[in-house]
Scaffold this active site. Structure first.
Site, short mmCIF file in Angstrom:
data_model
loop_
_atom_site.label_atom_id
_atom_site.label_comp_id
_atom_site.label_asym_id
_atom_site.label_seq_id
_atom_site.Cartn_x
_atom_site.Cartn_y
_atom_site.Cartn_z
N GLU A 195 6.26 -0.11 0.42
CA GLU A 195 6.36 1.35 0.46
C GLU A 195 4.99 1.99 0.60
OE1 GLU A 195 6.50 5.54 -0.83
OE2 GLU A 195 5.33 3.89 -1.67
N GLU A 196 4.00 1.45 -0.09
CA GLU A 196 2.67 2.07 -0.10
C GLU A 196 2.00 2.05 1.27
OE1 GLU A 196 1.48 3.89 -2.25
OE2 GLU A 196 2.36 3.37 -4.20
N HIS A 216 -1.72 8.05 -8.10
CA HIS A 216 -2.63 7.05 -7.53
C HIS A 216 -3.88 6.83 -8.38
CE1 HIS A 216 -0.94 6.81 -3.16
NE2 HIS A 216 -0.01 6.66 -4.09
#
Length: 340
Positions: free
Chosen positions: A216-217, A317
């Site tokens: 996903e990242e 993050h």
């Protein structure tokens, strides 16, 4: 469901290294845990973990979370034995400055180290105050006595090795603090939901699947490999906390639009209406710098209605923070949503 069950799953997941591209340990954790709960999980060719909760061929609901995280990779070993890095996923390097790390070599050995400025001594220069933080000014120093590239390479460290960041999980006064709550907080909520469905034999009136993605990242976690018959996909990911947004860490965030565009109007309204009916503290928000597994799925020729929800997570993050109240609100919303 007790909050302690959710936070236990989150703690175990955050303490399982899984920088995007090196997620084998997290995949095994999920496969083992769902098998222990009595489910029959399987993995796609890419490696996503898919869990059939209630099987069926049409009108299916898919809940997704991702277990890949931000991290680093060895770009090269420098002449002085220290490591030049490249980032995995998008985050400011200053958010990881001074963090303890683990280097995962391709031979299976691991080494600890620290991610810091090339010249971090305040008493040696003005660099700690003035230097920009990027891959030219920062490095990983290995916790081994090495003073040359040859000595570091002799440990088995090589270009392309993955580097994970210490999550530093803890709970203080209801606030859950850790790296990688994006998105292991949501994965913990889904594990707890599956556990309660199985243990209490909760009746679900439509096909229901969970998927845990591993890219996903970097944008393509949920681009492929979905079960047949899915109609609706709800990405369960972190809710953004920012000064002009409605959500905070104690709330559930429902996303109306992110950088990929608006989410499905009707499905999003269903979640909003349910949150209102259940008296769940929620915010309906727009995320300007965000993309989810649901948006990746619909951009890849999957004919899904799509939506995005999550508990509010601050300092995304970085060293992130959410709250038990937000996690329980998210759990309550999903628990009731899957039974509609």
């Amino acid at each position: 469901m007790e909050i302690s069950t959710i936070t236990k799953y989150i703690e175990e997941l955050t303490n399982t290294p899984s920088p995007t591209g090196f997620t084998k340990l997290a995949e095994k954790y999920l496969m083992d845990e769902f098998k222990n709960l009595g489910y029959k999980p399987y993995q796609t060719n890419k490696g996503n973990v898919v869990v059939p909760i209630v099987e069926g061929d049409e009108n299916g609901l898919l809940l997704s979370a991702h277990v890949d995280t931000l991290g680093l990779m060895v770009r090269s070993v420098k002449a002085n034995g220290r490591i030049k890095v490249t980032s995995l996923g998008g985050y400011p390097f200053n958010y990881a400055e001074g963090e303890n790390v683990t280097i995962h070599t391709r031979s299976g050995k691991t080494y600890t180290g620290v991610f810091r400025l090339n010249e971090p001594a305040v008493h040696g220069s003005s660099d700690p105050k003035e230097a920009k933080r990027d891959d030219t000014t920062m490095e990983v120093v290995v916790d081994s006595i090495t003073k040359s590239a040859e000595e570091t390479k002799a440990l088995g460290i090589t270009n392309g090795d993955f580097i994970s960041l210490d999550p530093r999980f803890r709970i203080d006064n209801g606030f859950v603090k850790s790296r990688h709550l994006d998105d292991k907080a949501s994965a913990g909520v889904l594990l707890a939901l599956a556990k309660e469905i199985k243990e209490k034999n909760i009746e679900i009136n439509r096909p229901l699947y969970m998927t845990f993605t591993i890219y996903e990242e970097v944008g393509h976690g949920a681009a492929s490999g979905h079960p047949k018959g899915i109609r609706d996909m709800v990405a369960v990911d972190m809710g953004v906390v920012y000064d002009d947004l409605a959500c905070d860490e104690t709330m559930v965030s429902i996303c109306a639009k992110d950088s990929s565009g608006p989410y499905n109007y009707d499905l999003t309204n269903d979640l909003v209406d349910l949150a209102k009916n259940l008296d769940i503290d929620y915010g309906l928000d727009v995320y300007p710098y965000y993309g989810s597994d649901a948006s990746a799925a619909v951009a890849s020729d999957n004919d899904f209605r799509h939506a995005l929800v999550g508990s509010g997570v601050a300092a995304s993050h970085g060293y992130e923070r959410t709250h038990e109240k937000g996690l329980m609100g998210l759990y309550k919303l999903l628990f009731n949503f899957v039974q509609k």
